[in-house]
Design a protein around this motif. Sequence first.
Motif, PDB file in Angstrom:
ATOM      1  N   ARG A  42      -3.266  10.596  -6.454  1.00 58.39           N
ATOM      2  CA  ARG A  42      -3.076  11.913  -7.065  1.00 58.39           C
ATOM      3  C   ARG A  42      -3.458  13.005  -6.070  1.00 58.39           C
ATOM      4  NH1 ARG A  42      -8.187  13.108 -10.017  1.00 58.39           N
ATOM      5  NH2 ARG A  42      -7.011  14.197 -11.616  1.00 58.39           N
ATOM      6  N   GLY A  43      -2.603  14.009  -5.974  1.00 62.24           N
ATOM      7  CA  GLY A  43      -2.819  15.097  -5.020  1.00 62.24           C
ATOM      8  C   GLY A  43      -2.261  14.839  -3.643  1.00 62.24           C
ATOM      9  N   LEU A  44      -1.774  13.623  -3.370  1.00 68.20           N
ATOM     10  CA  LEU A  44      -1.233  13.277  -2.051  1.00 68.20           C
ATOM     11  C   LEU A  44       0.223  12.824  -2.153  1.00 68.20           C
ATOM     12  CD1 LEU A  44      -4.268  11.225  -0.687  1.00 68.20           C
ATOM     13  CD2 LEU A  44      -3.721  13.607  -0.189  1.00 68.20           C
ATOM     14  N   GLU A  45       0.925  13.311  -3.184  1.00 73.22           N
ATOM     15  CA  GLU A  45       2.296  12.872  -3.401  1.00 73.22           C
ATOM     16  C   GLU A  45       3.220  13.270  -2.259  1.00 73.22           C
ATOM     17  OE1 GLU A  45       0.403  14.318  -5.594  1.00 73.22           O
ATOM     18  OE2 GLU A  45       0.232  12.914  -7.280  1.00 73.22           O
ATOM     19  N   ALA A  46       2.940  14.401  -1.582  1.00 75.01           N
ATOM     20  CA  ALA A  46       3.823  14.881  -0.511  1.00 75.01           C
ATOM     21  C   ALA A  46       3.565  14.194   0.822  1.00 75.01           C
ATOM     22  CB  ALA A  46       3.653  16.399  -0.348  1.00 75.01           C
ATOM     23  N   ASP A  47       2.528  13.408   0.915  1.00 76.01           N
ATOM     24  CA  ASP A  47       2.212  12.710   2.157  1.00 76.01           C
ATOM     25  C   ASP A  47       3.292  11.670   2.456  1.00 76.01           C
ATOM     26  OD1 ASP A  47       1.068  11.308   4.262  1.00 76.01           O
ATOM     27  OD2 ASP A  47      -0.963  11.665   3.534  1.00 76.01           O
ATOM     28  N   SER A  48       3.682  11.572   3.746  1.00 74.58           N
ATOM     29  CA  SER A  48       4.740  10.644   4.142  1.00 74.58           C
ATOM     30  C   SER A  48       4.257   9.213   4.266  1.00 74.58           C
ATOM     31  CB  SER A  48       5.349  11.090   5.479  1.00 74.58           C
ATOM     32  OG  SER A  48       4.344  11.112   6.501  1.00 74.58           O
ATOM     33  N   MET A  49       2.957   8.989   4.193  1.00 75.52           N
ATOM     34  CA  MET A  49       2.421   7.645   4.293  1.00 75.52           C
ATOM     35  C   MET A  49       2.831   6.810   3.075  1.00 75.52           C
ATOM     36  SD  MET A  49       0.224   7.050   6.946  1.00 75.52           S
ATOM     37  CE  MET A  49      -1.141   6.071   6.353  1.00 75.52           C
ATOM     38  N   PRO A  50       2.957   5.492   3.225  1.00 75.63           N
ATOM     39  CA  PRO A  50       3.143   4.634   2.039  1.00 75.63           C
ATOM     40  C   PRO A  50       1.948   4.769   1.105  1.00 75.63           C
ATOM     41  CG  PRO A  50       3.575   3.427   4.067  1.00 75.63           C
ATOM     42  CD  PRO A  50       2.971   4.728   4.483  1.00 75.63           C
ATOM     43  N   LYS A  51       2.171   4.502  -0.175  1.00 75.34           N
ATOM     44  CA  LYS A  51       1.123   4.692  -1.180  1.00 75.34           C
ATOM     45  C   LYS A  51       0.930   3.415  -1.997  1.00 75.34           C
ATOM     46  CE  LYS A  51       2.163   9.599  -1.416  1.00 75.34           C
ATOM     47  NZ  LYS A  51       3.140   9.488  -0.292  1.00 75.34           N
ATOM     48  N   PRO A  52       0.415   2.360  -1.352  1.00 75.59           N
ATOM     49  CA  PRO A  52       0.174   1.120  -2.100  1.00 75.59           C
ATOM     50  C   PRO A  52      -1.041   1.253  -3.013  1.00 75.59           C
ATOM     51  CG  PRO A  52      -0.683   0.888   0.102  1.00 75.59           C
ATOM     52  CD  PRO A  52      -0.015   2.237   0.057  1.00 75.59           C
ATOM     53  N   VAL A  53      -1.066   0.486  -4.092  1.00 76.56           N
ATOM     54  CA  VAL A  53      -2.185   0.468  -5.027  1.00 76.56           C
ATOM     55  C   VAL A  53      -2.565  -0.986  -5.298  1.00 76.56           C
ATOM     56  CG1 VAL A  53      -2.959   1.009  -7.363  1.00 76.56           C
ATOM     57  CG2 VAL A  53      -1.541   2.643  -6.122  1.00 76.56           C
ATOM     58  N   PHE A  54      -3.768  -1.364  -4.904  1.00 75.34           N
ATOM     59  CA  PHE A  54      -4.327  -2.677  -5.212  1.00 75.34           C
ATOM     60  C   PHE A  54      -5.501  -2.433  -6.160  1.00 75.34           C
ATOM     61  CE2 PHE A  54      -2.101  -3.048  -1.259  1.00 75.34           C
ATOM     62  CZ  PHE A  54      -1.467  -4.277  -1.330  1.00 75.34           C
ATOM     63  N   PRO A 292     -14.924   4.734  -4.006  1.00 78.74           N
ATOM     64  CA  PRO A 292     -14.857   4.748  -2.530  1.00 78.74           C
ATOM     65  C   PRO A 292     -14.261   3.463  -1.959  1.00 78.74           C
ATOM     66  CG  PRO A 292     -16.983   5.564  -3.299  1.00 78.74           C
ATOM     67  CD  PRO A 292     -16.282   5.001  -4.490  1.00 78.74           C
ATOM     68  N   ASN A 293     -14.628   2.308  -2.509  1.00 77.04           N
ATOM     69  CA  ASN A 293     -14.065   1.049  -2.033  1.00 77.04           C
ATOM     70  C   ASN A 293     -12.564   0.978  -2.303  1.00 77.04           C
ATOM     71  OD1 ASN A 293     -16.837   0.727  -1.909  1.00 77.04           O
ATOM     72  ND2 ASN A 293     -16.774  -1.434  -2.429  1.00 77.04           N
ATOM     73  N   GLN A 294     -12.160   1.438  -3.490  1.00 78.80           N
ATOM     74  CA  GLN A 294     -10.744   1.421  -3.840  1.00 78.80           C
ATOM     75  C   GLN A 294      -9.944   2.315  -2.901  1.00 78.80           C
ATOM     76  OE1 GLN A 294      -8.964  -0.175  -6.937  1.00 78.80           O
ATOM     77  NE2 GLN A 294      -7.721   0.056  -5.115  1.00 78.80           N
ATOM     78  N   ILE A 295     -10.468   3.487  -2.584  1.00 81.67           N
ATOM     79  CA  ILE A 295      -9.771   4.407  -1.678  1.00 81.67           C
ATOM     80  C   ILE A 295      -9.649   3.794  -0.286  1.00 81.67           C
ATOM     81  CG2 ILE A 295      -9.949   6.639  -0.511  1.00 81.67           C
ATOM     82  CD1 ILE A 295     -11.258   7.716  -3.084  1.00 81.67           C
ATOM     83  N   TYR A 296     -10.725   3.169   0.209  1.00 81.17           N
ATOM     84  CA  TYR A 296     -10.690   2.561   1.538  1.00 81.17           C
ATOM     85  C   TYR A 296      -9.644   1.443   1.607  1.00 81.17           C
ATOM     86  CZ  TYR A 296     -12.084  -0.376   5.468  1.00 81.17           C
ATOM     87  OH  TYR A 296     -12.067  -1.123   6.617  1.00 81.17           O
ATOM     88  N   ILE A 297      -9.620   0.563   0.596  1.00 82.31           N
ATOM     89  CA  ILE A 297      -8.661  -0.547   0.597  1.00 82.31           C
ATOM     90  C   ILE A 297      -7.237  -0.025   0.572  1.00 82.31           C
ATOM     91  CG2 ILE A 297      -7.821  -2.485  -0.781  1.00 82.31           C
ATOM     92  CD1 ILE A 297     -10.777  -2.937  -1.617  1.00 82.31           C
ATOM     93  N   ASN A 298      -6.964   0.963  -0.277  1.00 79.26           N
ATOM     94  CA  ASN A 298      -5.612   1.521  -0.349  1.00 79.26           C
ATOM     95  C   ASN A 298      -5.207   2.178   0.971  1.00 79.26           C
ATOM     96  OD1 ASN A 298      -5.439   0.679  -2.987  1.00 79.26           O
ATOM     97  ND2 ASN A 298      -5.760   2.700  -3.879  1.00 79.26           N
ATOM     98  N   ARG A 299      -6.123   2.913   1.594  1.00 79.03           N
ATOM     99  CA  ARG A 299      -5.803   3.587   2.856  1.00 79.03           C
ATOM    100  C   ARG A 299      -5.531   2.581   3.972  1.00 79.03           C
ATOM    101  NH1 ARG A 299     -10.034   8.719   3.307  1.00 79.03           N
ATOM    102  NH2 ARG A 299      -8.859  10.154   1.949  1.00 79.03           N
ATOM    103  N   GLN A 300      -6.344   1.535   4.048  1.00 78.71           N
ATOM    104  CA  GLN A 300      -6.144   0.536   5.089  1.00 78.71           C
ATOM    105  C   GLN A 300      -4.794  -0.152   4.920  1.00 78.71           C
ATOM    106  OE1 GLN A 300      -8.214   1.433   7.475  1.00 78.71           O
ATOM    107  NE2 GLN A 300      -8.910  -0.665   7.852  1.00 78.71           N
ATOM    108  N   PHE A 301      -4.459  -0.505   3.697  1.00 82.93           N
ATOM    109  CA  PHE A 301      -3.157  -1.112   3.465  1.00 82.93           C
ATOM    110  C   PHE A 301      -2.033  -0.129   3.793  1.00 82.93           C
ATOM    111  CE2 PHE A 301      -5.040  -4.594   0.895  1.00 82.93           C
ATOM    112  CZ  PHE A 301      -4.288  -5.631   1.407  1.00 82.93           C
ATOM    113  N   ILE A 304      -1.561  -0.065   7.542  1.00 90.39           N
ATOM    114  CA  ILE A 304      -0.915  -1.285   8.014  1.00 90.39           C
ATOM    115  C   ILE A 304       0.583  -1.222   7.734  1.00 90.39           C
ATOM    116  CG2 ILE A 304      -0.714  -3.765   7.569  1.00 90.39           C
ATOM    117  CD1 ILE A 304      -3.726  -3.802   7.066  1.00 90.39           C
ATOM    118  N   MET A 305       0.944  -0.786   6.527  1.00 91.51           N
ATOM    119  CA  MET A 305       2.359  -0.679   6.185  1.00 91.51           C
ATOM    120  C   MET A 305       3.072   0.327   7.081  1.00 91.51           C
ATOM    121  SD  MET A 305       2.218  -0.750   2.024  1.00 91.51           S
ATOM    122  CE  MET A 305       1.691  -2.209   1.127  1.00 91.51           C
ATOM    123  N   TYR A 306       2.408   1.447   7.335  1.00 89.65           N
ATOM    124  CA  TYR A 306       3.020   2.470   8.181  1.00 89.65           C
ATOM    125  C   TYR A 306       3.213   1.944   9.603  1.00 89.65           C
ATOM    126  CZ  TYR A 306       3.966   7.083  10.151  1.00 89.65           C
ATOM    127  OH  TYR A 306       4.548   8.138  10.783  1.00 89.65           O
TER     128      TYR A 306
END
Length: 569
Positions: A42-54, A292-301, A304-306
Amino acid sequence: MAEKTKDWQLYEAGKKYNNSLKPNYYDTVDANLEFFAGNQWRGLEADSMPKPVFNIIKRVVTFFVASLTSSKTKVHFEPLLNTGGDDHENLTPTDIANAVVANLMEKFKMDFKIKDALFDAANTGDYAAHFYFDMTKQPYGSMYEIKGEIEMELIDGTNVFFGNANNPKSETQPYIIISGRDMVQNLREEAKRWKQQEQEVSAIKEDKNYSEQSSDNGKIEVEADEYGKALYIIVYRKDPKTGTIKASKSVESAYIYKDIDTGLTTYPVAWANWEKQKNTYHGRALATGLLPNQIYINRQFAMIMYHLMMTAFPKAVYNSDIIPYWDNEIGASIGVSGMDINAPIKNIAGYLEPGNMSNQIIQTIELAMQYTKETMGISDAALGQIDPKNTSAIIAVQKSSAIPLENPKANLYEWMEDIGKILIDMIGTYYGTRPLVVDIQGEKKIQMIDFSQLKDTWFNVRVDVGESSYWSEIAALQTMDKLLEGQYIEFIDYLERVPDEYIPQKQELISKIKQQMEQAEMMANDPATLIAQLTPEEQRAFYAAPPEQQQAIIQQLQGQPAQPQAPMM
């Protein structure tokens, strides 16, 4: 602009307190709810990065709530003093309390309400139940001319405000505020029923005061003429003179009703936390520590995808002086000119090799997910992700993994006990005389009960919550099975002690068996049946004996002591 009511000023003071908490209480609640729902970018919809959710938050919260609600929750009332009343026809106040509260719990669908409340607590830190007496309800239809029924609703923690916010105990509060939103038309009609003046009724107008409602969806409403909504508050205060609770309901600039004596001695609000915090009535949510852990995992993934998107397919590099145009179509030919016939082709075209990604990134993500589960007390055995070879070890691990739930379970105990106290207070205050379905000697009967007797009766509230009640019930059933198999007890004794839910229509079966036993006993004691069991010689002797001896013989066959014969004169 119309002047605000005094109660509204208390409401604004409660909002100010919540906004002053660090981190901001409303922002924390909204973030937890959105992350649980899977809206984690939420709040990062315009970001060009992939947006995976685990979504590990949803897995953890769902597992904990399922563990806490693995079996039914029961509320029992016990007398503090011996009230007597062993006669089955004369119900004791304890019997009445247990029966009527059990009926209400069934009407509330309490098992489902507990699950909803625990989901609220795991995501917001708080859960609350609000009880009120609805005089518009007719619980018995046209059978009895009785109106009014106790209703229950779950309230978001963002809509409950304590007068003393540093104390989580509801009974010590100078006042408790419940807020909510309702249609303007409904609020105006309610004000008219309370005989409010037209000036007060017309002051109830549509507003946009929904910024403090829970979740992003709570801040979106249907905008249509004649269907606008307004924020209302209900303020409960304890009158120090009478000891009863008074209630006032209002919008920002008008009262719907004011200082109504409810007759209750307990606040009709049951409040609890997932995890208590020092010096505040708000609890700490399970999801808060996972963000914080959830945000870190999503960002790392995402990174990697990018990286794979940018480097998975190699880029061609060619000499544009020799190859004017590079055709990347499969199977297409590429013409070259001005090239030395002996020159190798790699001198004019080739592919850039992408940089290799470090394997430590994947290892770090796996460790982050593993340690997050371990610190939350969730093991593979608890989740069922283990080969069931050593069952004893699995049971031991599952029991140890349930330890982190002891505090939330204790808070749930306390919440249910508070609900029991509130219901008894409301039943004794409002019910008066009305029918109650009771179990008398195995039969369901309707009795008219004067519920006002519960108002001055002191009860001890006992709550069975969690898997312990389930396993103790199973163990008791297995013991009864062993006793029946060993013929240590009769089948009727077995039926009378087995819980009702294990045998459908148990009471009807018990009544039928008892009737058959009585008929068999009557037939067994019938004189003709007893005489037919004698040998032919004994039968001839019986019929040759005088009537007094025949009666004595029949009594002996029935197992009764023979009556002494009167002496012959």
